[in-house]
Scaffold this active site. Sequence first.
Site, mmCIF file in Angstrom:
data_model
loop_
_atom_site.group_PDB
_atom_site.id
_atom_site.type_symbol
_atom_site.label_atom_id
_atom_site.label_comp_id
_atom_site.label_asym_id
_atom_site.label_seq_id
_atom_site.Cartn_x
_atom_site.Cartn_y
_atom_site.Cartn_z
ATOM 1 C CB ALA A 1 30.970 7.958 -6.262
ATOM 2 C CE LYS B 1 26.658 15.209 -12.516
ATOM 3 N NZ LYS B 1 25.385 14.747 -13.050
ATOM 4 C CE LYS C 1 16.966 -0.633 -8.193
ATOM 5 N NZ LYS C 1 18.314 -0.032 -8.355
ATOM 6 C CB SER D 1 13.719 9.279 -3.216
ATOM 7 O OG SER D 1 15.011 9.666 -2.822
#
Length: 319
Positions: free
Chosen positions: A12, A42, A164, A202
């Site tokens: 999450a 964090k 993936k 990313s």
Amino acid sequence: MAGKGTVCVTGAGGYIASWLVKILLSNNYIVHGTVRDPGAAKYSHLTKLEKASENLKLFKADLLDYDSLVTAVKGCVGVFHVASPVPSTAVQNPEVELIEPAVKGTLNVLKASSEVNVKRVVVVSSVAAIAMNPSWPKGQLMDESSWSDKEFCRKTKNFYSLSKTEAESEAWEFARKSGIDLVTVCPSLVWGPLLQSTTNSSSLSLINILKEGLKEMANNMGWYVDVRDVADALLLAYEKPEAEGRYICSAHAFYKQDLVEIVRKLHPNYNYPKSFTSGDGIDLKPTTKKLEKLGLSYRPLEETIADSVESYKQSGILE
């Protein structure tokens, strides 16, 4: 207004997952979020989200610890499996660091969901499980029927794509055998504002274009999407009864040189790549008709870049 039920989001605190938690809370869901340590600073961005104090519960869970996942998904009608290892540096042992946790973690989530009779599981896969396909017809838009070639991924040492692809194909195999209602969403490179305090890999790809002053960059084709659009897509994939199978989630396809020009026009004063070398010549582009039919519309790239840069400035990553 009555709540929409309880759903679980794995990982999450991550980039996509944080936005998903935000959108779920704002849509009156009760959210079980799995994190490594619920008390860690964090994850404070999650507890500060609107409605978090009453509708968000963080669970200490590990993808490789099945029992911890069962505890987190108990009482949930839906599960979003977002957590997956994404390396920001080179991995020494891809089988152990990437592939095994991606596959085993996904199967553990599906098994736990099946055990507690979850209605639908939405798994975040990636275009990395679609695009590494050298036999795809040239000039034809890539759609959800394309799968990355596992042997090609191994040969080219593209272990993230392999992880993936393995994880998603194993997920579909499990769904076929168990009858669980599975939908997968395959985002491309994700940009957009950060909610979490750490920089993810990313976002680093955009930050590096802005500030690294690279001598040269390969002029490859890239596919891009806004993190908020990915969160919207995940919610659609969960809520729409007609959602089924895989969904490519990618708004824009640009060569790097053209992309850098778009960013430079918006923000001329950063340290951009000095020159471009010819890329790998692959100019495959995706189609996202299937997801748009489900009701998703994408933000313009300029909005994504502007909001990303603003977010990096606020968090001190950019001046």
